[in-house]
Scaffold this active site. Structure first.
Site, mmCIF file in Angstrom:
data_model
loop_
_atom_site.group_PDB
_atom_site.id
_atom_site.type_symbol
_atom_site.label_atom_id
_atom_site.label_comp_id
_atom_site.label_asym_id
_atom_site.label_seq_id
_atom_site.Cartn_x
_atom_site.Cartn_y
_atom_site.Cartn_z
ATOM 1 N N CYS A 101 -56.727 9.445 125.505
ATOM 2 C CA CYS A 101 -57.793 9.424 124.324
ATOM 3 C C CYS A 101 -57.942 7.926 124.067
ATOM 4 O O CYS A 101 -59.140 7.536 123.672
ATOM 5 C CB CYS A 101 -56.871 10.384 122.977
ATOM 6 S SG CYS A 101 -58.096 10.251 121.641
ATOM 7 N N CYS A 120 -52.935 14.023 119.850
ATOM 8 C CA CYS A 120 -54.004 13.007 119.547
ATOM 9 C C CYS A 120 -55.172 13.857 118.583
ATOM 10 O O CYS A 120 -54.744 14.007 117.310
ATOM 11 C CB CYS A 120 -54.877 12.990 120.760
ATOM 12 S SG CYS A 120 -55.947 11.584 120.903
#
Length: 368
Positions: A102, A199
């Protein structure tokens, strides 16, 4: 404010670290604006509420600081470049780290490009606990000052060019100082707990979540001696060194020492377990890593001495690294290490400097 004030776009997550980062940059004389990223669309009400609450907190902080908050939707990029890879890795029996992906694909690529091209930013800033130092014309990534919160492990894929365009204001502070600043400023995020979980997907029940996208295939749990002692609900739910959630008690010999996952036979859908967290089958003398990213972007040749982390928050392990070819290295630890997990990242350090890292392709087991 002078005409020359550089413009910084802060990635506002609705958390305390990015909130304080925005204020610190204001104090340093930058022209500061915020950006809230929405990276996950799929979903039930629960996640929607979390994202909505985070956006409200980010907006409240920006209002308090007198800065503009932009919003952007990167859900398509997240799905294509992070989530699909994450699922493919789990399907292959490995344990990926989506936070690293991410940062690579969203925060320091999609966000960086959007901030520069659409918002005219000179820099982006995030609430990561890392520092940068410019040496010989290249930006280096350093561990955060607060060793307990250091997040350099998650940012090893960044290049010196990306680091040169990024600011990390809280990297120079300890976490309690950051909370104190937020409290003194009366920010709504001051007492907000640190987020955990995947995330942008938030803190949901992982097994249930993964089961929506990958059909679970139950199979046998077998000991290192070949005895079948139970059934697992899907290899993807287990990782090397895992102890909880196996659903098996002591052995027929009566020893109560807990069971640990020591291997996964993906081809035959078998989970292999042993008793004791330092069982020889759980130990590795080294690893092979691939998909390498060196912060200075110089190809690595020959050998080097450095330290490595094979997971977040691990104590640095002294090691020798040897180049096998352009994109693979062999790492030999000074002492055997438990639970080295394919799919996770091996990240290398020279003192305070994060050199880069790669994905663990295979572990080199302790000869038994």
């Amino acid at each position: 404010m002078s005409e020359t004030a550089k413009k910084v776009i802060v990635g506002m997550s609705g958390g305390v670290d990015s909130s304080v980062s925005a204020w610190l940059l204001q104090q340093q004389g930058y022209q500061v604006e915020g950006l809230f990223m929405k990276n996950w669309e799929e979903d039930d009400g629960e996640e929607y509420c979390t994202a909505a609450a985070d956006l409200a907190d980010a907006q409240a902080v920006c209002d308090k600081l007198g800065i503009e908050l932009h919003t952007v939707n990167f859900a398509a990029e997240y799905w294509d470049n992070v989530f699909e890879l994450f699922l493919a890795e789990y399907k292959a029996g490995r344990t990926p780290n989506p936070d690293i992906l991410c940062n690579k694909e969203i925060k320091f690529k999609a966000f960086l490009e959007f901030a520069a091209e659409d918002l005219g930013a000179d820099y982006i800033a995030t609430g990561h606990y890392v520092r940068r130092a410019d040496v010989d014309g290249k930006s280096r990534l350093l561990r955060g000052l607060d060793s307990n919160k250091d997040q350099s492990y998650f940012l090893y894929t960044l290049s010196h060019e990306q680091i040169a365009q990024s600011l990390f204001p809280v990297g120079e502070l300890e976490k309690p100082q950051v909370r104190k600043i937020a409290e003194d400023l009366g920010l709504v995020t001051a007492k907000k707990k640190d987020s955990t979980g995947i995330c942008f997907i938030g803190e949901r029940k992982f097994r249930e979540f993964l089961g929506r996208y990958l059909p679970a295939q139950p199979g046998k749990i077998i000991t290192v001696d070949g005895d079948e002692i139970g059934e697992h609900q899907g290899l993807m739910y287990h990782t090397l060194g895992q102890r909880k959630g196996l659903g098996i008690g002591g052995t027929k010999e009566g020893t109560e020492e807990p069971w640990y996952v020591v291997d996964k036979d993906v081809e035959n859908n078998i989970l292999i377990v042993a008793q004791g967290h330092e069982h020889p089958r759980l130990m590795s003398v080294g690893l092979i890593a691939q998909q390498l990213h060196w912060v200075d972007r110089e190809p690595f040749t020959g050998t080097m001495r450095c330290t490595v982390k094979t997971r977040y928050r691990q104590t640095d392990i002294p090691c020798t690294v040897k180049a096998l070819d352009d994109d693979r290295i062999e790492v030999i630890f000074d002492e055997p290490v438990a639970a080295v997990t394919p799919g996770q990242s091996a990240v290398f350090y020279n003192g305070e400097v994060c050199l880069g890292g790669g994905i663990i392709e295979q572990r080199l087991p302790l000869p038994v």
